[in-house]
Write an enzyme that holds these catalytic residues in place. Structure first.
Site, PDB file in Angstrom:
ATOM      1  N   CYS A  73       5.811 -13.821   2.292  1.00 57.98           N
ATOM      2  CA  CYS A  73       5.952 -12.635   3.128  1.00 57.98           C
ATOM      3  C   CYS A  73       4.696 -12.460   3.980  1.00 57.98           C
ATOM      4  CB  CYS A  73       6.143 -11.398   2.249  1.00 57.98           C
ATOM      5  SG  CYS A  73       6.199  -9.871   3.202  1.00 57.98           S
TER       6      CYS A  73
ATOM      7  N   SER B 237      10.102  -4.164 -15.196  1.00 58.13           N
ATOM      8  CA  SER B 237      10.818  -4.492 -13.966  1.00 58.13           C
ATOM      9  C   SER B 237      12.297  -4.826 -14.175  1.00 58.13           C
ATOM     10  CB  SER B 237      10.108  -5.664 -13.255  1.00 58.13           C
ATOM     11  OG  SER B 237       9.866  -6.708 -14.179  1.00 58.13           O
TER      12      SER B 237
ATOM     13  N   CYS C 205      11.979 -13.330   2.652  1.00 52.21           N
ATOM     14  CA  CYS C 205      11.454 -13.980   1.448  1.00 52.21           C
ATOM     15  C   CYS C 205      12.551 -14.754   0.724  1.00 52.21           C
ATOM     16  CB  CYS C 205      10.757 -12.971   0.536  1.00 52.21           C
ATOM     17  SG  CYS C 205      11.766 -11.592   0.011  1.00 52.21           S
TER      18      CYS C 205
ATOM     19  N   CYS D 183       0.854  -1.171   0.000  1.00 59.68           N
ATOM     20  CA  CYS D 183       0.000   0.000   0.000  1.00 59.68           C
ATOM     21  C   CYS D 183       0.892   1.224   0.000  1.00 59.68           C
ATOM     22  CB  CYS D 183      -0.876   0.044   1.254  1.00 59.68           C
ATOM     23  SG  CYS D 183      -2.061  -1.308   1.366  1.00 59.68           S
TER      24      CYS D 183
ATOM     25  N   CYS E  22      12.563  -3.910   4.541  1.00 58.51           N
ATOM     26  CA  CYS E  22      12.182  -4.883   3.503  1.00 58.51           C
ATOM     27  C   CYS E  22      13.130  -4.815   2.304  1.00 58.51           C
ATOM     28  CB  CYS E  22      10.753  -4.605   3.050  1.00 58.51           C
ATOM     29  SG  CYS E  22      10.277  -5.530   1.580  1.00 58.51           S
TER      30      CYS E  22
END
Lengths: 477, 477, 477, 477
Positions: C409, C304, C464, C2, C257
């Site tokens: 995650c 990406s 992760c 978000c 993260c």
């Protein structure tokens, strides 16, 4: 003018609430809303609310509505009196007390808004809108959160301090019951219907009894029904443990709105077991008794003048014959808002001309009695009178089944600006001139109207006719 | 059932056309459309069309509508009889002739569709929809493009070959006039109104005269008005050079739809200078003469039964007193479609129950005469009868102001499946049983109805009552 | 995933908040919302909220949005992870304390939801949704209403008890400040920017620094800017009296993260003064150092894989040449959701095929290095690999600029189902087989990635990639 | 700029046409439309059309689209150049000949509109819009209806008389074939692809070859594909009896639009078997050859400058490193319209500022080569140049991979007002000043560009660069 509906005790409560409030849509077409309480146990539940501008069938549909579920439902239709209809102003309103949410729907108008807002403001209770229902629920919250009262005491306290007209339904997250209460004077109507099927009772509240009729097909055929009015100053709680009645503050007198008899309520709604249609036919008969006319036919201004016309015709023996026809698409496209609420004079006039047509062959050379329930601005009556003369009527006798509407209402009807009322500050001759000189014009006397409704004068609010306001109005207004 | 409107000769033609067709919206609420002709010179112009599903005020707005301009306008409201309403099926329809577009709006139903489609197909004229108006305009195109006829001859030829009911308006890109024509039997109505203001004439056509009344406020106050019906088999052309009338094929007899008197037309529309309201009150009086009843009050099933009730009450002297009330939001939310067109029996029943409420205090212990204009499926009558007994009526005398509706209509009303008609194949006892055993049930005789409408029988189509079809129906139907 | 944005101290705060949150829309396109605080005095204000499913420019417009006004604004974009996006689940969420409303926007995921919900339930605090932000604000309410703590203490307490990732902004009706806080581990990013113009300071918070860049044109040209990250466990209050920083609970280590570096953050956002683009180019260079290839060109999988490709090309000296093209309408019509979140395998495949095209003349007979940031499900990589072979590539060397993504995650990214991860439980050979046998496949080592981002490993969450969860995950998951 | 797509011979033609035209949406996002021919026999069929403003996926859905069926499909995407997009102006257009409808989609611009409109007007053929495709189809209709020519002759005649650029697809109701043709100069592209599966051939036409790539997954995997350009002046008919090619009028020279190489076509589309990406990389290399620079990195202005940047970097050996980032939500929310078409200067500037962000840490103290495909108005280049200096670039070398755009296009690109072109009437110094003084500015020479595209100059239209218009432009323009 608004309408409310509530239900406890039926597994299909959601559908019943939607149908019930839809049956009251004539009381407000600008916004609609619903709140439901999903009970977890007798002490706890979750309240959710859906509301927005629009008609019932537009608002109560779609995913957000479908997602609602619960055991207790309260719903509202709103008639916007100021500004554009918005989600903010739609009901139900709610407050968050220390024990959880409290949601309300209310019909009426609070007179001492300003004073109460200031009081709450000083006590750290926020008010987000100008709506009086929010003020009431915020006041209940104040009593519960800061004065530590229980819900019944809180409502009773609020009924003491809030002055005005209110008929309200309340649900909370910390109680599994549905609460209903009416102001001490009982200005706005509120009914309770208890339907018993196979030993199980469903409790419903509504502004009008026709809402109970509308939902009846959703019950089984063998249901037993008990119907009464919520009393002025009464607080009723219904829930899993049945029904309880509490005495809240009661005024020295009752003051039920006489204009509900004249115009607001659906003709098929009842009070004291008798329909408004019947009372209005009575009024038409009284009107004829007081002001007979030599005429060939009686025609109502539709739809509001129909029962008066029926009564006038049956008392006089003059044939009832509708010669004024509503454009069949008018309501569908423009809604049923009384014409007096249109933005500009010009727009009102154009709409009024589109609304009716006049059957010339039935009018020409005829002496007409034309009935209506009331004259507010006089616009409609003027348009009708002019058209009748153009259709070559021989004479036009206008008969109004209520007294001159001279004083603004502060208890839930939006006629607060006195200068727009046709009868305010005008003689009978002045009104005749305003509406274009009918042959004769006569209003039913207040006594005649009161006689028709079969309720003593000291139990009625007659303020709009005689200025006798049961609750004092702050001079600022 | 559809409605049409057309106008030539007014600078505000667009607004008048919109208001006029809106006044006919009761004849069709499923789709609407308009076409305009922008005249470049007496030989040339441009036609543009806007149409889609929806009501008049939804369709005739927005940028696409605003972009239209022109001197001649034709408009349509459509009542969908099969499938979902779609843009494809909405009118106006148009064809492209070798000289330019031809646009049409039509009210009625063609009987020999199949045969005519095949004919056109063989002659390289494409048909894109199942709509009969497209067939008519394609046939006109055939006459013009392949048979080299002028527009009047082309229309006359088509009137010879197309069998059925049609009242139509046509504009073309190769002529500056507006054309109107009616089938040789004159089954569907079509009126012309000529309004003269300051020496300038405006020509308007409409399915009903109330459309002319609705647009009158858009004219000046001193206008002179001339009104007549377009004759069966007549072709009228109006344009810059005035009005011309041509004789097309005329049948050996006229056959104006009697059911227009019974139900379709607005009560304030007129024919031969007299309102349908008046004819329907007549029918109510005749009904009382033929089938009197001992009763305490006369109440109509609203709205269709009102004039019959008024007539019945005035003839009998029994008080007129409405005890069946329409839910005030019903039309607004569900439209005015006659209840017989709902998808399933169950849905029809639920809607019928929502549509009405019954005033118990005026019903109980009373002997009732209940009037309606007709019984089609019998659903509404059944719901009403049952509710009246539940409200404790002492007796229920149902009086219908037309004969039993026994035969399907093939000329513009969608009752083609005979097995849905209550009266088809049922005795009077059978119908009484179907609708739940009222105390008595009586229908006005065909003679009584014809007498009420003041037109000789041999000028009326009475097929739905007596099976006497003026135009033969292909046996495939 | 978000995005959040907040602002205090600018007269144009509403427009800045809207633009700022729009610049973060790549972090969530399913729902958006905004809350504003209209300050009445230092002790009191009013909070209002607008939110619903849709993109920023769809949600933050229209009358309801226009009606908002205030001095402090917080906004949110949401990425729906379960079910349909709905108004209920959109942020901001709010709770009503005894002193007034508290509103929150939060980015992250709470790990001990169940336990905390039960705790609040036992203490009479209602939770209406499954959303973790509502849990946080309800917990703050509990501390304030029932434990009588002030707002800073309340937030600090909640930071103790709530376990998980959260970067949040809070406003209240009983305080004129905007509060920001980050979880003790600092898992999700949160930045503060202080802009000084003519002596007046504006305080803004954002999930990414590119949001500050986007709103800069709305400030004057001479503004002085100060930028830093909100510290793990820090509580910041900004308001009329300036900025204050409080120490909340801090974990023994930080755990930012690492996947924000790999994929989430916009390339033009910065951390420690350096852009994610730069870090990602670093990673491409490291990747080339670890896994060189003999090739004719380097092409990214857009978008990406672009920075990794740039880095790989610049380190290797192999020409950078994009041979995989995104359909230019794909994002516009389908949004930018990472392909792994589509409903069914079949739909994912079809969309993946529509998403890219391959430039055959640049591919055939060429030895290709193909770069991407990561492989989640492997679907995209598989589609690409297959298409390259069909375009006659001589060899396909796939290079991934992060280690195999093996562990779900639980801190804000929706990859909770382990079995959908391509690398979970697969050997390198297994992954090659899954994606269709490229010539070679290589992933950047964890050490290489950490070196690229220039932050010590013990300040990063690498769960992760290595399953080393800084906050214990309840075994029920 | 528009895109067209057509298909004959596949049972899934409707879906293929929708996907194919969607792949060309970058050529026009304002309106879309489709026409289908349902063949009844070799001589007859029915054409239906759906079109309206909006993007492909918005227009080609819903009931009206679902209702379409047929064997031959033509589709269009439109780029509105004047006024609001409307249904009227959307394509396909159609005319109604004496034998039935003729529908067209076309890409290009007719130069002698006025003359041809007058001609048709004199011959009774109506034109309803300003659109050149309608003019073409109306002219075809004239040849068929009034000159009695067959469809091939009619198209050939029209190609003689209509001057300008057009690549068009046509279907008719009186022939079961799909027709394609290109103007004698071959200004706009048009390709044909023949796909053979199990002996059955499907014929497709498209403005760009990437549309054929996009629909390939809808064919079986073993399909054989044959691809070529429709020749200038060629008329192709495909149908049940295979493919036929006719020679229409051919100009003394070809004049393929050079700007298709520079900007319009998707990079993954091909011409002569080579991708536009490859040609554009060529141009970047040529640019570097002509105008080398001392620099630390090469960054494109995305997305248009990417291939030039790739070419420049590979030729120079300077690292390719993107430092200008598009806001990831910009295209999604504002579409991909080239920025030069925004309503006001102020709005253009604000949008340009929202469109890009600049990665300061990669820019500061760096010598930059910034590439773009072209400069039209100069707005974007100016915003970029200014931002790079603000991000503390050491030097900014702007390199444009095409010559100065000095002359308006009259063949399908909306740059008709010369005074908005940055290079029109400005020296190189003047342009540098306009865009804010970059360190250096250089444009690729026309010779360099032509060399890059591997087509001789006398087969190209270079008018926008050198004013050498292959078709004379009426002086009124």
């Amino acid at each position: 003018m608004c309408g409310i509906f509530g239900i406890f005790g039926h597994s299909n409560g959601k559908q019943i609430a939607k149908t019930g409030i839809w049956a009251e849509q004539h009381r407000g077409q600008d916004a609609a809303g619903i709140a439901c309480l999903r009970i977890k146990n007798s002490k706890k539940g979750l309240i959710e609310v859906e509301k927005k501008p629009g008609k019932v069938r537009e608002v109560l549909q779609g995913q957000d509505f479908d997602d609602l579920s619960g055991e207790v439902w309260i719903a509202h239709v709103r008639y916007s009196t100021q500004g554009k209809p918005s989600k903010r102003n739609a009901q139900p309103h709610y407050a968050q007390s220390i024990h959880g949410r409290i949601a309300i729907v209310s019909n009426g108008d609070v007179v001492n808004m300003e004073e109460q807002r200031n009081f709450l403001d000083r006590h750290d209770i926020q008010i987000y809108t100008e709506n009086d229902a929010e003020l009431i629920v915020a006041s209940i919250n104040y009593q519960i959160t800061f004065r530590k009262r229980d819900i019944i005491e809180a409502i009773a306290q609020v009924m003491e301090h809030i002055q005005g007209a209110f008929s309200a339904l309340v649900i909370t997250e910390f109680d599994d019951r549905l609460f209903a209460f009416r102001d001490p004077f009982g200005i706005r109507p509120l009914f309770i219907s208890i339907v018993e099927e196979k030993g199980r009772k469903t409790y419903m509240f509504a502004s009008e009894t026709s809402a109970f009729d509308a939902v009846l097909p959703l019950f089984g055929s063998g249901a037993k029904i008990e119907l009464r009015m919520v009393e002025p100053g009464e607080i009723i709680a219904v829930g899993p443990r049945g029904i309880e009645s509490f005495k809240g503050p009661k005024a020295e007198r009752q003051a039920f709105c006489l204009f509900e008899f004249v115009y607001f309520s659906r003709p098929d709604s009842t009070i004291n077991g008798k329909s408004f249609q019947a009372f209005r036919i009575n009024a038409g008969r009284e009107l004829c008794k007081e002001y007979p006319a030599e005429a060939d036919l009686v025609s109502p201004i539709p739809k509001s003048g129909i029962p008066a016309g029926v009564g006038y015709a049956s008392f006089s023996g003059i044939p009832y014959m509708p010669v004024i026809i509503e454009n069949p698409s008018f309501d569908i496209d423009f809604g049923r808002r009384r014409t007096f609420i249109e933005p500009t004079e010009q727009e009102r006039l154009l709409k009024a001309q589109l609304k009716f047509n006049f059957i010339a062959d039935l009018i020409q050379e005829k002496r007409l009695v034309i009935t209506d329930d009331s004259i507010v601005r006089g616009l409609i009556t003027g348009v009708v009178n002019k058209a009748l003369w153009q259709s070559k009527a021989k004479s036009v006798h206008i008969r109004i089944a209520s007294p001159p509407y001279r004083f603004p209402c502060f208890y839930g009807i939006e006629t607060k600006r006195k200068n727009t009322l046709a009868a305010a500050g005008r003689t009978m001759e002045g009104i005749k001139e305003l509406i274009g000189q009918p042959t004769t014009l006569a209003y039913l006397s207040l006594e005649g109207l009161i006689k028709s409704v079969e309720i003593p004068k000291d139990q009625l609010c007659t303020a709009c006719f005689d200025g006798n306001y049961p609750i004092p109005i702050p001079c600022v207004l």
